[in-house]
Design an enzyme around this catalytic site. Sequence first.
Site, PDB file in Angstrom:
ATOM      1  N   THR A 117      56.050 -34.833 110.188  1.00  0.00           N
ATOM      2  CA  THR A 117      56.154 -35.125 111.575  1.00  0.00           C
ATOM      3  C   THR A 117      54.998 -34.921 112.429  1.00  0.00           C
ATOM      4  O   THR A 117      54.596 -35.853 113.189  1.00  0.00           O
ATOM      5  CB  THR A 117      56.975 -33.659 112.356  1.00  0.00           C
ATOM      6  N   THR A 137      58.853 -28.890 109.158  1.00  0.00           N
ATOM      7  CA  THR A 137      58.295 -27.579 109.645  1.00  0.00           C
ATOM      8  C   THR A 137      58.508 -27.763 111.076  1.00  0.00           C
ATOM      9  O   THR A 137      58.975 -28.644 111.716  1.00  0.00           O
ATOM     10  CB  THR A 137      56.816 -27.553 109.355  1.00  0.00           C
ATOM     11  N   ARG A 138      57.942 -26.560 111.770  1.00  0.00           N
ATOM     12  CA  ARG A 138      57.779 -26.806 113.271  1.00  0.00           C
ATOM     13  C   ARG A 138      56.744 -27.608 113.871  1.00  0.00           C
ATOM     14  O   ARG A 138      56.411 -27.297 115.043  1.00  0.00           O
ATOM     15  CB  ARG A 138      58.035 -25.237 113.848  1.00  0.00           C
ATOM     16  N   LYS A 139      55.862 -28.043 113.050  1.00  0.00           N
ATOM     17  CA  LYS A 139      54.760 -28.871 113.635  1.00  0.00           C
ATOM     18  C   LYS A 139      55.191 -30.342 114.099  1.00  0.00           C
ATOM     19  O   LYS A 139      54.911 -31.148 113.262  1.00  0.00           O
ATOM     20  CB  LYS A 139      53.865 -29.069 112.370  1.00  0.00           C
ATOM     21  N   THR A 140      55.672 -30.168 115.354  1.00  0.00           N
ATOM     22  CA  THR A 140      56.240 -31.046 115.840  1.00  0.00           C
ATOM     23  C   THR A 140      55.457 -31.466 117.217  1.00  0.00           C
ATOM     24  O   THR A 140      54.905 -30.764 117.792  1.00  0.00           O
ATOM     25  CB  THR A 140      57.822 -30.956 116.078  1.00  0.00           C
TER      26      THR A 140
END
Length: 285
Positions: A268, A135-138
Amino acid sequence: MINGVTMRINIDDYILNALKEDITSEDVSTNAVMPCEKQGKADLICKQDGIICGLDIFKRTFELLDSTSRFEPNFKDGDKVHSGDLLGVIYGDIKAILSGERTALNYLQRMSGIATLTREYADELKGYSTTLLDTRKTTPNMRPFEKYAVMVGGAANHRYNLSDGVLLKDNHIGAAGSITKAIQMARTYAPFVRKIEIETETLEQVKEALDAGADIIMLDNMDNEKMKKAVEMIDGKAQTECSGNVTKQRLKEIAKIGVDFVSCGVLTHSAPIMDVSLKNLTPIE
């Protein structure tokens, strides 16, 4: 998707910013004990079993501090490594080795931890057609490294950033007024080559998304029974993605339902680091 070319043309700015964060004016400790340039070497030691990832980033960190440095690895990204393994040897100016050590290890530990956790999750889906996604949960300013590590671990990348694809979530739907309106507006605005994905939480929303012509329907925070009904309702008319409350223990059950993709933020945002260390620094006469 992150690939080798993308990494090579983008990483230097990220690494330099990380080095600037750690060295605002000088490395006082190193300059105190090493006033002159002197060649040396140090061993990169693995202290924990896992999947190694980020060896090129480790090497590049030292190259940016010392163009004469070289790294001789004994493994490659994606290899399984064990505690006690000699991962490689770094050669170069001792001042650069000392100053770059922490930044280089931070990248290697973080990326290897993500690759290790991802491999554990990906192994649960072996034999199934469901694709594991990130996901974009970086971590801010770590996205290219973390998404590359996910791929090394055996999963695939979801969209890289907000410019990469259309994903209409609950607040987008609220802003537009309805699922139908959100999809219609996206069709009008987005280039025709873009697929449109929309988030749903109920079977009623699934039906509305299907009727409105969504390309991908995200089944968000659904239990297995509701998800199964949703997949049966969609019946191949759109691709499906399961998201939310996805644990390693649920992956096989989700795959058996027949969703096309399952996305996991945990890969992530919650992966522990893998312990590696730089040891045995010695001068080369």
